[in-house]
Design an enzyme around this catalytic site. Structure first.
Site, PDB file in Angstrom:
ATOM      1  CG  ASN A 168       2.947   4.475   1.845  1.00  0.00           C
ATOM      2  OD1 ASN A 168       3.822   4.219   0.967  1.00  0.00           O
ATOM      3  ND2 ASN A 168       2.202   3.648   2.466  1.00  0.00           N
ATOM      4  CB  THR A 169       3.935  10.703   4.856  1.00  0.00           C
ATOM      5  OG1 THR A 169       2.360  10.473   4.816  1.00  0.00           O
ATOM      6  CG2 THR A 169       4.084  12.260   5.009  1.00  0.00           C
TER       7      THR A 169
ATOM      8  CG  ASN B  44      -0.296   0.740   2.411  1.00  0.00           C
ATOM      9  OD1 ASN B  44      -0.638   2.028   2.488  1.00  0.00           O
ATOM     10  ND2 ASN B  44       0.183   0.105   3.276  1.00  0.00           N
TER      11      ASN B  44
ATOM     12  CG  ASN C 132       4.057   1.318   9.513  1.00  0.00           C
ATOM     13  OD1 ASN C 132       3.491   0.754   8.689  1.00  0.00           O
ATOM     14  ND2 ASN C 132       3.568   2.428  10.295  1.00  0.00           N
TER      15      ASN C 132
ATOM     16  CG  PHE D 281      -0.762   9.184   6.923  1.00  0.00           C
ATOM     17  CD1 PHE D 281      -0.705   7.728   7.201  1.00  0.00           C
ATOM     18  CD2 PHE D 281       0.028  10.062   7.674  1.00  0.00           C
ATOM     19  CE1 PHE D 281       0.206   7.309   8.052  1.00  0.00           C
ATOM     20  CE2 PHE D 281       1.233   9.627   8.381  1.00  0.00           C
ATOM     21  CZ  PHE D 281       1.273   8.180   8.549  1.00  0.00           C
TER      22      PHE D 281
ATOM     23  CE  LYS E 120       2.282   0.312  12.886  1.00  0.00           C
ATOM     24  NZ  LYS E 120       1.152   0.089  12.279  1.00  0.00           N
TER      25      LYS E 120
ATOM     26  CB  SER F  10       3.310   6.004   7.582  1.00  0.00           C
ATOM     27  OG  SER F  10       3.005   5.817   6.013  1.00  0.00           O
TER      28      SER F  10
HETATM   29  C1  FMN Z   1      -3.832  -1.092   3.440  1.00  0.00           C
HETATM   30  C2  FMN Z   1      -2.784  -0.739   4.634  1.00  0.00           C
HETATM   31  C3  FMN Z   1      -2.763   0.549   5.293  1.00  0.00           C
HETATM   32  C4  FMN Z   1      -2.150   0.832   6.393  1.00  0.00           C
HETATM   33  N1  FMN Z   1      -2.402   2.182   7.019  1.00  0.00           N
HETATM   34  C5  FMN Z   1      -1.566   2.268   8.318  1.00  0.00           C
HETATM   35  C6  FMN Z   1      -1.734   3.576   8.956  1.00  0.00           C
HETATM   36  O1  FMN Z   1      -2.656   4.360   8.456  1.00  0.00           O
HETATM   37  N2  FMN Z   1      -0.970   3.977  10.002  1.00  0.00           N
HETATM   38  C7  FMN Z   1      -0.038   2.859  10.489  1.00  0.00           C
HETATM   39  O2  FMN Z   1       0.441   2.889  11.639  1.00  0.00           O
HETATM   40  N3  FMN Z   1      -0.103   1.506   9.825  1.00  0.00           N
HETATM   41  C8  FMN Z   1      -0.696   1.246   8.862  1.00  0.00           C
HETATM   42  N4  FMN Z   1      -0.790   0.140   8.197  1.00  0.00           N
HETATM   43  C9  FMN Z   1       0.542  -0.900   8.852  1.00  0.00           C
HETATM   44  C10 FMN Z   1      -0.195  -1.962   9.656  1.00  0.00           C
HETATM   45  O3  FMN Z   1      -1.011  -1.251  10.516  1.00  0.00           O
HETATM   46  C11 FMN Z   1       0.798  -2.916  10.211  1.00  0.00           C
HETATM   47  O4  FMN Z   1       1.849  -2.374  10.656  1.00  0.00           O
HETATM   48  C12 FMN Z   1       1.397  -3.536   8.964  1.00  0.00           C
HETATM   49  O5  FMN Z   1       0.422  -3.854   7.811  1.00  0.00           O
HETATM   50  C13 FMN Z   1       1.755  -5.197   9.241  1.00  0.00           C
HETATM   51  O6  FMN Z   1       0.961  -6.016   9.815  1.00  0.00           O
HETATM   52  P1  FMN Z   1       0.136  -7.075   8.729  1.00  0.00           P
HETATM   53  O7  FMN Z   1       1.410  -7.804   7.893  1.00  0.00           O
HETATM   54  O8  FMN Z   1      -0.570  -8.099   9.893  1.00  0.00           O
HETATM   55  O9  FMN Z   1      -0.576  -6.322   7.952  1.00  0.00           O
HETATM   56  C14 FMN Z   1      -1.214  -0.262   7.002  1.00  0.00           C
HETATM   57  C15 FMN Z   1      -1.233  -1.536   6.527  1.00  0.00           C
HETATM   58  C16 FMN Z   1      -2.112  -1.628   5.246  1.00  0.00           C
HETATM   59  C17 FMN Z   1      -1.849  -2.915   4.498  1.00  0.00           C
END
Ligand code: FMN
Length: 344
Positions: free
Chosen positions: A173-174, A108, A234, A112, A205, A171
């Site tokens: 992506n910013t 992704n 993350n 934000f 985080k 993150s």
């Molecule tokens: C589509 C998507 C959007 C995410 N958006 C955020 C976010 O806004 N803030 C954040 O701290 N982590 C965000 N994450 C990261 C997740 O909270 C997590 O740390 C990461 O996906 C690893 O866990 P997983 O393998 O179980 O998905 C996002 C993950 C995905 C897949």
């Protein structure tokens, strides 16, 4: 019956972001019901908060606090909403969310996208928090001239409706956001956030893409500034071998390929902290064995996102029940006893 088995083919016929939207809408339609009952052994207290199970929903699924109570009712022990920024923002151009089904992963680069903190605040005001813990993950607006001020504003604005707050500086992506993990900026940020004195636990985080010495540096800064827990981790900007056609999309990778990296990062944070600060394990957790491994490696709590895309929201209940079995089988009376119990 696992209703998600019926829903999944429909959702997977849509592009990933439309499917996500449809899922949130469907969750809103589920009639209110009580959460499942969990064994006493799964209860724990972390950072002064009581958790019915250690299995939480990671940030990013419910960015705008549309369905936090529905997710608690489905069996998550806690739900982290956000990331929310002070002002609403659209995020990056679409497409920006990709399923990598053959890898059980997601990439992704949402950036934000969210309705802003005042909108989330209003929604959270209506939550009872009766069945679990709802935390709020805060970030900075992309066009902000003072990003540290955005975190301070977020903590201060959202603390009345949050059981805990997460400072998300990881993150990918910013542009430039991860620079806040650099030593000077990190010290300044944590000092500023602490000064707000919001009265709620504050979690930090971090990214799994670590340089030599990062875990020790983060742990020291967190402890020095009274941070209550570290969330590891993350998404990753690295690209382990992948098979799906979207493998080369830009953004953060999550799900199964992140698992070894996130587990390794957690072990490093455990080693650096010696258990002095609670850790929350996240990244590629898809079943009770994964969650158990993370707890034994030092996580007091775990979070899940990507595996839920493939398995459905019943995953929280299944992982929790599987953890209770692990506890019984291995002779632990509670989750707390098992935290960090692996031999190094
Ligand atoms: C589509 C998507 C959007 C995410 N958006 C955020 C976010 O806004 N803030 C954040 O701290 N982590 C965000 N994450 C990261 C997740 O909270 C997590 O740390 C990461 O996906 C690893 O866990 P997983 O393998 O179980 O998905 C996002 C993950 C995905 C897949």
């Amino acid at each position: 019956m696992n209703l998600y088995r019926l829903f999944r083919p429909l959702a997977f016929a849509l592009d990933a972001e439309t499917a996500h939207r449809a899922t949130i809408m469907a969750l809103k339609l589920v009639p209110k019901h009580h959460p499942p009952h969990f064994p006493q052994s799964l209860k724990s207290t972390v950072a002064g908060l009581e958790f019915a199970t250690p299995v939480g929903l990671a940030a990013g699924f419910d960015k705008d606090a549309e369905v936090p109570e529905e997710m608690l009712d489905l069996g998550f022990g806690f739900v982290e909403i956000g990331t929310v920024t002070p002002r609403p923002q659209k995020g990056n151009p679409k497409p920006r969310l990709f399923r990598l089904s053959r890898d059980r992963a997601v990439i992704n680069r949402m950036g934000f996208n969210n309705h802003g903190q005042p909108a989330a605040y209003q929604r959270l005001l209506e939550c009872t928090h009766l069945h679990g813990v709802i935390g709020v993950n805060v970030g900075a607006n992309k066009d902000s001239e003072d990003r540290i001020a955005d975190y301070v504003a977020g903590v201060s604005a959202m603390s009345p409706v949050a059981r805990y707050l997460t400072i998300n500086i990881s993150s990918p992506n910013t542009p430039g956001l991860r620079d806040l993990q650099d030593e000077g900026a990190l010290q300044e940020l944590l000092a500023a956030v602490r000064e707000v004195g919001c009265g709620k636990p504050i979690f930090l985080k971090v990214a799994p893409d670590l340089a030599e010495g990062d875990p020790e540096r983060f742990v020291k800064a967190a402890i020095d500034h009274g941070i209550d827990a570290l969330i590891v981790s993350n998404t990753t900007i690295s690209r382990p071998p992948l098979r799906s056609r979207h493998a080369h999309e830009q953004g953060g990778l999550s799900g199964a390929p992140l698992k070894p990296l996130a587990l390794d990062a957690l072990r490093k944070f455990r080693k650096a902290s010696g258990g002095e600060i609670p850790l929350i394990g996240v990244g590629g957790i898809a079943n009770a064995d994964d969650a158990w491994e993370r707890i034994r490696a030092g996580a007091s709590l775990v979070q899940v996102y990507t595996a839920m895309v493939y398995e459905g929201p019943g995953i929280a209940r299944r992982i929790a029940r599987g953890l209770a079995q692990h506890l019984r089988r291995e002779g632990f009376a509670s989750i707390g006893e098992a935290v960090g119990s692996e031999k190094s």
